[in-house]
Design a protein around this motif. Structure first.
Motif, short mmCIF file in Angstrom:
data_model
loop_
_atom_site.label_atom_id
_atom_site.label_comp_id
_atom_site.label_asym_id
_atom_site.label_seq_id
_atom_site.Cartn_x
_atom_site.Cartn_y
_atom_site.Cartn_z
N MET A 155 -1.51 7.31 -15.92
CA MET A 155 -2.68 6.18 -15.00
C MET A 155 -3.12 6.49 -14.07
O MET A 155 -4.31 6.13 -13.72
CB MET A 155 -1.26 5.77 -14.17
CG MET A 155 -1.83 3.53 -14.06
SD MET A 155 -0.54 3.03 -13.33
CE MET A 155 0.80 2.57 -14.11
N GLY A 156 -2.68 7.66 -14.03
CA GLY A 156 -3.54 8.76 -12.11
C GLY A 156 -4.79 8.98 -13.44
O GLY A 156 -6.07 8.75 -13.28
N ILE A 157 -5.05 10.01 -14.57
CA ILE A 157 -6.19 10.01 -15.56
C ILE A 157 -7.09 8.83 -15.20
O ILE A 157 -8.25 8.92 -15.46
CB ILE A 157 -5.34 10.48 -16.70
CG1 ILE A 157 -4.88 12.21 -16.58
CG2 ILE A 157 -6.85 10.86 -17.87
CD1 ILE A 157 -4.56 12.53 -18.03
N ALA A 174 -6.27 5.03 -3.24
CA ALA A 174 -5.01 4.37 -3.41
C ALA A 174 -3.81 4.91 -4.59
O ALA A 174 -2.95 4.53 -3.80
CB ALA A 174 -5.52 3.13 -4.23
N TYR A 175 -3.72 5.23 -5.84
CA TYR A 175 -2.60 6.02 -6.39
C TYR A 175 -2.14 7.13 -5.62
O TYR A 175 -0.47 7.07 -4.87
CB TYR A 175 -3.04 6.87 -7.30
CG TYR A 175 -2.43 7.34 -8.28
CD1 TYR A 175 -1.55 6.95 -9.53
CD2 TYR A 175 -1.76 9.02 -8.02
CE1 TYR A 175 -0.83 7.70 -9.85
CE2 TYR A 175 -1.19 9.42 -8.71
CZ TYR A 175 -0.85 8.89 -10.26
OH TYR A 175 0.64 9.41 -10.71
N ASP A 176 -3.16 7.96 -4.25
CA ASP A 176 -2.08 8.69 -4.10
C ASP A 176 -1.52 8.33 -2.22
O ASP A 176 -0.09 9.09 -2.13
CB ASP A 176 -2.69 9.58 -2.83
CG ASP A 176 -3.45 10.30 -4.38
OD1 ASP A 176 -2.80 10.90 -5.45
OD2 ASP A 176 -4.48 10.55 -4.46
N PHE A 177 -2.15 7.13 -1.80
CA PHE A 177 -1.11 6.41 -0.96
C PHE A 177 -0.10 5.58 -1.40
O PHE A 177 1.23 6.62 -0.77
CB PHE A 177 -2.22 4.88 -0.27
CG PHE A 177 -3.69 5.92 0.10
CD1 PHE A 177 -3.55 6.41 1.57
CD2 PHE A 177 -4.59 5.30 -0.03
CE1 PHE A 177 -4.44 7.47 1.90
CE2 PHE A 177 -5.38 5.15 1.17
CZ PHE A 177 -5.40 6.17 1.79
N ILE A 178 -0.26 5.37 -2.03
CA ILE A 178 1.84 5.08 -2.88
C ILE A 178 2.40 6.13 -3.05
O ILE A 178 3.16 5.81 -2.95
CB ILE A 178 0.85 4.29 -4.61
CG1 ILE A 178 -0.23 3.03 -4.62
CG2 ILE A 178 2.61 3.76 -5.16
CD1 ILE A 178 -0.22 2.07 -5.39
N ALA A 179 2.25 6.95 -3.84
CA ALA A 179 2.60 8.62 -4.39
C ALA A 179 3.80 8.74 -2.99
O ALA A 179 4.56 9.08 -3.64
CB ALA A 179 1.91 9.41 -5.31
N ASN A 180 3.02 8.83 -1.77
CA ASN A 180 3.35 9.66 -0.86
C ASN A 180 3.73 8.55 -0.01
O ASN A 180 4.09 9.31 1.75
CB ASN A 180 2.12 10.31 -0.55
CG ASN A 180 1.13 11.57 -0.93
OD1 ASN A 180 1.97 11.91 -1.32
ND2 ASN A 180 -0.22 11.35 -0.98
N GLY A 181 3.62 7.82 0.15
CA GLY A 181 4.50 6.83 0.67
C GLY A 181 4.02 5.74 1.88
O GLY A 181 4.42 5.25 2.69
N ILE A 193 6.29 8.55 -7.41
CA ILE A 193 6.41 7.52 -7.45
C ILE A 193 7.59 7.04 -8.25
O ILE A 193 8.11 5.99 -7.68
CB ILE A 193 5.10 6.79 -8.44
CG1 ILE A 193 3.80 7.31 -7.70
CG2 ILE A 193 4.78 5.19 -9.03
CD1 ILE A 193 2.59 6.58 -8.62
N VAL A 194 7.99 7.76 -9.10
CA VAL A 194 8.88 7.41 -9.64
C VAL A 194 10.41 7.18 -8.39
O VAL A 194 11.39 6.40 -8.47
CB VAL A 194 9.73 8.49 -11.15
CG1 VAL A 194 11.23 7.77 -11.45
CG2 VAL A 194 8.64 7.96 -12.01
N LYS A 195 10.50 7.90 -7.14
CA LYS A 195 10.95 8.69 -6.13
C LYS A 195 11.54 6.56 -5.43
O LYS A 195 12.35 6.57 -5.14
CB LYS A 195 11.17 9.68 -6.00
CG LYS A 195 12.48 10.52 -5.43
CD LYS A 195 11.84 11.56 -4.92
CE LYS A 195 12.30 12.94 -5.42
NZ LYS A 195 12.24 14.07 -5.05
N GLN A 196 9.83 6.31 -5.45
CA GLN A 196 9.99 6.01 -4.78
C GLN A 196 10.39 4.17 -5.54
O GLN A 196 11.14 3.22 -4.43
CB GLN A 196 8.39 5.12 -3.94
CG GLN A 196 8.13 6.18 -3.23
CD GLN A 196 7.22 5.78 -2.55
OE1 GLN A 196 6.76 4.85 -1.76
NE2 GLN A 196 5.76 7.16 -2.34
N VAL A 197 10.36 4.36 -6.92
CA VAL A 197 10.77 3.40 -7.43
C VAL A 197 12.30 2.95 -7.22
O VAL A 197 12.93 1.53 -7.03
CB VAL A 197 10.62 2.93 -8.42
CG1 VAL A 197 10.46 1.83 -9.59
CG2 VAL A 197 8.69 2.53 -8.51
#
Length: 392
Positions: A207-209, A292-299, A385-389
């Motif tokens: 999805m990042g790609i 947006a992707y990095d913001f989500i990944a980094n919480g 992201i998996v960790k946050q989910v």
């Protein structure tokens, strides 16, 4: 006086009070503030915005959706409330409805310069508009035998609107659902819903790609280069659907919600506004998909659940905007006409255009794309992201 008579008298007094309030309201609607200049400020702001919107459709509908979609001719009832989904409502303004002055309707004298069709103010107690009391921002009702969209507006829409919820933007989006997409079937029977969403780092990395490719396509103006970015995006998206077929629901949301959001962005550009994909209120008035992707990944921002559906409003609109820039025809293909022609989603349009149907070729091309776009780094972000989910 007996207890029973006292209760009856109280009830009759209440009923008489309600009837009195209704009659006074109906009388005031007919006699008070019947010109544009005398209307309350919020009503004047709404009608001014509506005039601007109608003028742009009249003059430039081909720059919004196409020459056939004329929102300025659609039947509307604009209802003032005090807040979002407001239950307490005021009178409504009917436009593009063959009204006549009567007990519940009064024509409002409008300046000719505004270019609006006849505007009738409808009493809040008109029996045909009672459903507009429901705590919903919009819907449909029958007015003079015509299916009419009702839409609620309130002061904050004009003074300090939330992103995507200013008057024109919100009206255009929901109006597109009601008028243009009435017969589209992409979301029939929960087709947008995704069972067993693949919460794993590979899916998020791929999805990042996709996001990197969309960012590049959005920033590019050369049609040939945009086509190459879209082709690579289609390779990645095809692989994700081969591996996780349930994700096809993403593309249904891109067709339905992305197209409505696309219209918002086209209108903003046409009128010199700041609304663009992944909009923000501060300069540069948007973030990129990868930000947006990095913001989500980094919480730091939205919940990871944003990536499951909400982001499809944006990816759908971005695909359509970039297909415009790449000179790829798509609007006729996406329109779903039941019984005549099934519509196809932006993903399907691109997949057909680039003739993506061989898994071996797709896997081979995907390997090259992974190298270019630093897939290993994206896997690490995907793991976050998996960790946050899992925490949620």
């Amino acid at each position: 006086m007996s207890k029973r008579n006292r209760k009856r008298n109280i009830l009759l007094s209440i009923l008489a009070g309600i009837v009195g309030i209704c009659l006074v309201s109906i009388l005031l609607n007919k006699t008070y503030r019947t010109t544009f200049e005398s209307l309350p400020e919020t009503d004047r702001l709404m009608l001014t915005e509506l005039s601007k919107l109608y003028n742009n459709f009249e003059q430039s509908s081909d720059q919004l959706w196409n020459e056939d979609y004329r929102f300025d001719t659609k039947p509307l009832l604009l209802v003032r409330t005090t807040k979002d989904s407001g239950l307490i409502r005021s009178e409504g303004f009917a436009v593009n409805v063959p009204m006549q002055e009567g007990i519940f309707a009064e024509e409002i004298k409008m300046p000719e310069s505004m270019g609006l069709p006849k505007v009738y103010r409808i009493s809040r107690f008109s029996p045909t508009t009672l459903s507009a009391w429901f705590p919903a921002n919009f819907g449909t009702l029958n007015l003079k035998g015509i299916e009419t969209m009702y839409f609620k507006y309130y002061p904050k829409m004009f003074s300090d609107p939330t992103l995507y919820f200013n008057f024109s933007t919100f009206l255009l989006h929901e109006g597109f659902h009601i008028f243009k997409q009435k017969d589209w079937t992409y979301d029939t029977n929960g087709a947008e819903h995704i069972d067993n969403y693949p919460v794993n780092e590979e899916n998020y990395a791929l999805m990042g790609i996709e996001f990197k490719l969309l960012d590049q396509a959005m920033a590019e103006n050369n049609p040939q280069r945009i086509q190459q970015y879209l082709r690579d995006w289609t390779v990645v998206r095809n692989y994700r659907y081969y591996k996780w077929p349930q994700l096809i629901g993403e593309t249904k949301a891109e067709a339905i919600e992305g197209s409505a959001r696309y219209l918002e962005y086209r209108y903003s550009k046409l009128t010199g506004g700041n609304l663009m994909v992944l909009a923000t209120k501060q300069e540069p008035y948007h973030v990129t998909f990868m930000q947006a992707y990095d913001f989500i990944a980094n919480g730091q921002a939205e919940s990871p659940s944003f990536l499951e559906r909400s982001v499809r409003y944006e990816t759908g609109a971005a695909l359509e905007l970039t297909m415009d820039k790449a000179n790829l025809p798509w609007k006729e293909a996406i329109e779903d006409v039941p019984g005549k022609k099934p519509g196809i989603t932006p993903y399907e349009i691109l997949s057909n255009y680039f003739k993506m149907n061989d898994l071996t070729t797709i896997e081979s091309q995907l390997g090259e794309i992974k190298e270019v776009y630093d897939y290993d780094a994206l896997r690490k972000q995907g793991a976050k992201i998996v960790k946050q989910v899992n925490i949620e």
